[in-house]
Design an enzyme around this catalytic site. Sequence first.
Site, short mmCIF file in Angstrom:
data_model
loop_
_atom_site.label_atom_id
_atom_site.label_comp_id
_atom_site.label_asym_id
_atom_site.label_seq_id
_atom_site.Cartn_x
_atom_site.Cartn_y
_atom_site.Cartn_z
N VAL A 21 43.73 46.19 31.74
CA VAL A 21 44.82 45.68 32.56
C VAL A 21 44.12 44.63 33.42
O VAL A 21 43.53 44.94 34.44
CB VAL A 21 45.48 46.80 33.41
CG1 VAL A 21 46.58 46.23 34.29
CG2 VAL A 21 46.03 47.90 32.51
N PRO A 22 44.13 43.37 32.93
CA PRO A 22 43.18 42.36 33.40
C PRO A 22 43.46 41.75 34.77
O PRO A 22 43.77 40.57 34.91
CB PRO A 22 43.24 41.31 32.29
CG PRO A 22 44.65 41.39 31.79
CD PRO A 22 45.00 42.87 31.87
N CYS A 23 43.29 42.57 35.79
CA CYS A 23 43.48 42.09 37.16
C CYS A 23 42.44 41.03 37.52
O CYS A 23 42.65 40.25 38.44
CB CYS A 23 43.47 43.24 38.15
SG CYS A 23 42.04 44.30 38.04
N HIS A 24 41.34 40.96 36.76
CA HIS A 24 40.33 39.93 37.02
C HIS A 24 40.86 38.52 36.70
O HIS A 24 40.28 37.54 37.15
CB HIS A 24 39.04 40.21 36.23
CG HIS A 24 39.21 40.16 34.74
ND1 HIS A 24 39.68 41.24 34.02
CD2 HIS A 24 38.96 39.17 33.85
CE1 HIS A 24 39.71 40.91 32.73
NE2 HIS A 24 39.29 39.66 32.60
#
Length: 169
Positions: A129-132
């Site tokens: 879950v690519p919050c980056h």
Amino acid sequence: MSSDAGPEMPSHIHTMETPVGPLTIIGDTRAINTLTFKEGLSATHDPLPDTLLLCREELEAYFAGSIQQFTFPIAQPGTAFQQTVWQQLTMIPYGQTISYLQLAKRINNPKSIRAVGTTNGKNRIAIVVPCHRVIGSDGSLTGYAGGIWRKKWLLEHEMKQKFGSLELF
């Protein structure tokens, strides 16, 4: 990403080495519910369920640059708003970034920018879950639970795999 976990399943904990330090995987036979860079979590030593084995395999492939999307099941508890934000995060393409404001607009609530940022920070499933991939409106690298240096590394890794050798930040 369901918030209905159903009956309690025994969790398995596995820590793997990555180019950005130890990454701890927590999940059960149904789904992965935590991927974290937190140190000091005790790994289980019993055989890992297929979900954790697949997670590890796909993360190794991600770090090797051979996959851009994950197929293993994930589930983290959260409110309807949080689930909406996390679902939108999974729609940010590999090797691309958006701002917190853009993310708020994608959920049709541009005034929720602070809540979107807070929810981004509560994401327990790093990388997948690519919050980056969410950055400041001015293009700056802001907030990442795993540390800004990891956010920078992950973004540069994805850009390099997608577009060739680049240094962005």
